[in-house]
Design a protein around this motif. Structure first.
Motif, PDB file in Angstrom:
ATOM      1  N   GLU A   1     -30.930  12.580  81.405  1.00  0.00           N
ATOM      2  CA  GLU A   1     -30.775  11.181  80.981  1.00  0.00           C
ATOM      3  C   GLU A   1     -29.497  10.819  80.236  1.00  0.00           C
ATOM      4  N   LEU A   2     -28.771  11.775  79.681  1.00  0.00           N
ATOM      5  CA  LEU A   2     -27.602  11.414  78.869  1.00  0.00           C
ATOM      6  C   LEU A   2     -26.490  12.443  79.010  1.00  0.00           C
ATOM      7  N   ILE A   3     -25.298  11.930  79.240  1.00  0.00           N
ATOM      8  CA  ILE A   3     -24.077  12.738  79.208  1.00  0.00           C
ATOM      9  C   ILE A   3     -23.114  12.006  78.284  1.00  0.00           C
ATOM     10  N   ARG A   4     -22.660  12.694  77.256  1.00  0.00           N
ATOM     11  CA  ARG A   4     -21.654  12.122  76.357  1.00  0.00           C
ATOM     12  C   ARG A   4     -20.539  13.148  76.249  1.00  0.00           C
ATOM     13  N   CYS A   5     -19.306  12.697  76.500  1.00  0.00           N
ATOM     14  CA  CYS A   5     -18.186  13.626  76.500  1.00  0.00           C
ATOM     15  C   CYS A   5     -16.904  12.903  76.110  1.00  0.00           C
TER      16      CYS A   5
ATOM     17  N   GLU B   1     -19.810   7.794  77.866  1.00  0.00           N
ATOM     18  CA  GLU B   1     -21.249   8.008  77.777  1.00  0.00           C
ATOM     19  C   GLU B   1     -21.914   7.457  79.023  1.00  0.00           C
ATOM     20  N   VAL B   2     -22.800   8.255  79.609  1.00  0.00           N
ATOM     21  CA  VAL B   2     -23.559   7.842  80.780  1.00  0.00           C
ATOM     22  C   VAL B   2     -25.035   8.012  80.449  1.00  0.00           C
ATOM     23  N   ARG B   3     -25.785   6.912  80.535  1.00  0.00           N
ATOM     24  CA  ARG B   3     -27.236   6.945  80.319  1.00  0.00           C
ATOM     25  C   ARG B   3     -27.917   6.647  81.640  1.00  0.00           C
ATOM     26  N   LEU B   4     -28.915   7.457  81.977  1.00  0.00           N
ATOM     27  CA  LEU B   4     -29.649   7.301  83.221  1.00  0.00           C
ATOM     28  C   LEU B   4     -31.120   7.058  82.888  1.00  0.00           C
TER      29      LEU B   4
ATOM     30  N   CYS C   1     -20.449   3.759  79.611  1.00  0.00           N
ATOM     31  CA  CYS C   1     -19.689   3.182  78.509  1.00  0.00           C
ATOM     32  C   CYS C   1     -18.485   4.071  78.222  1.00  0.00           C
ATOM     33  N   LEU C   2     -17.313   3.466  78.258  1.00  0.00           N
ATOM     34  CA  LEU C   2     -16.070   4.155  77.911  1.00  0.00           C
ATOM     35  C   LEU C   2     -15.493   3.459  76.698  1.00  0.00           C
ATOM     36  N   ARG C   3     -15.379   4.203  75.604  1.00  0.00           N
ATOM     37  CA  ARG C   3     -14.803   3.657  74.375  1.00  0.00           C
ATOM     38  C   ARG C   3     -13.375   4.143  74.256  1.00  0.00           C
ATOM     39  N   GLY C   4     -12.437   3.199  74.203  1.00  0.00           N
ATOM     40  CA  GLY C   4     -11.015   3.543  74.130  1.00  0.00           C
ATOM     41  C   GLY C   4     -10.501   3.504  72.713  1.00  0.00           C
ATOM     42  N   ARG C   5      -9.190   3.562  72.611  1.00  0.00           N
ATOM     43  CA  ARG C   5      -8.531   3.517  71.310  1.00  0.00           C
ATOM     44  C   ARG C   5      -7.579   2.339  71.269  1.00  0.00           C
ATOM     45  N   ALA C   6      -7.405   1.801  70.097  1.00  0.00           N
ATOM     46  CA  ALA C   6      -6.551   0.625  69.933  1.00  0.00           C
ATOM     47  C   ALA C   6      -5.111   0.893  70.336  1.00  0.00           C
ATOM     48  N   ASP C   7      -4.608   2.102  70.061  1.00  0.00           N
ATOM     49  CA  ASP C   7      -3.194   2.364  70.315  1.00  0.00           C
ATOM     50  C   ASP C   7      -2.876   2.629  71.786  1.00  0.00           C
ATOM     51  N   ASP C   8      -3.861   2.568  72.682  1.00  0.00           N
ATOM     52  CA  ASP C   8      -3.557   2.723  74.104  1.00  0.00           C
ATOM     53  C   ASP C   8      -3.891   1.445  74.875  1.00  0.00           C
ATOM     54  N   SER C   9      -3.853   0.307  74.203  1.00  0.00           N
ATOM     55  CA  SER C   9      -4.297  -0.945  74.819  1.00  0.00           C
ATOM     56  C   SER C   9      -3.461  -1.346  76.034  1.00  0.00           C
ATOM     57  N   ASN C  10      -2.167  -1.031  76.075  1.00  0.00           N
ATOM     58  CA  ASN C  10      -1.373  -1.368  77.260  1.00  0.00           C
ATOM     59  C   ASN C  10      -1.850  -0.612  78.487  1.00  0.00           C
ATOM     60  N   ARG C  11      -2.291   0.602  78.303  1.00  0.00           N
ATOM     61  CA  ARG C  11      -2.758   1.413  79.415  1.00  0.00           C
ATOM     62  C   ARG C  11      -4.219   1.113  79.750  1.00  0.00           C
TER      63      ARG C  11
END
Length: 153
Positions: A85-89, A102-105, A118-128
């Protein structure tokens, strides 16, 4: 795309698949299956490059290749695994900021599974981030085709 915390962007996609949850789990954890879908439409994943050490603290890696032969490596470490049910990496490319994936099934019964990515990014890579978000959206479309192809084929 939303901001979970001020300055931290995240991409959340929820989709229902007509497939059992175990099938989605395998799509996220088996190297041969990952190679078939884990890339945006304009790239392909080299099957020989996919490695998975499926345990907390273990890692994964893969390399995507475009038509001119340019290679794009990605890798991460498994932070939490709750089969099926859950993969977080962590997730990232060499030399770039690391994001959390994070992938919830959720088993909906009747051979249907709801997947929340759900993909949580970082503020300092906003252009990419814009290309990252588009790439993940396309990869998840490739996942849908993989699942539907196996289910209907």
């Amino acid at each position: 795309m939303t901001e979970a915390q001020p300055g931290v962007r995240e991409l959340v996609i929820t989709r229902t698949f007509r497939a059992p949850r175990e099938r989605l789990w395998r799509a996220w954890t088996e190297p041969t299956v990952l190679a078939r879908w884990l890339h945006p439409k304009s790239l392909r994943t080299d099957p020989q490059s996919v490695a998975v050490d499926l345990r907390v603290g273990g890692g994964y890696r893969f390399t995507m290749i475009d038509d001119d032969g340019s290679a794009y490596e990605s890798s991460g470490e498994y932070l939490e695994l709750q089969h099926p049910e859950l993969i977080r990496c962590s997730w990232g490319a060499p030399g770039e900021p690391v994001a959390e994936l994070e992938v919830r099934l959720i088993d909906l019964g009747a051979r249907e599974t709801e997947m929340t990515f759900c993909l949580r990014g970082r503020a300092d890579d906003s252009n990419r981030n814009d290309s990252v978000w588009a790439g993940w959206r396309e990869a998840l479309e490739e996942l849908a085709m993989e699942i539907e192809g196996e289910t209907n084929g």
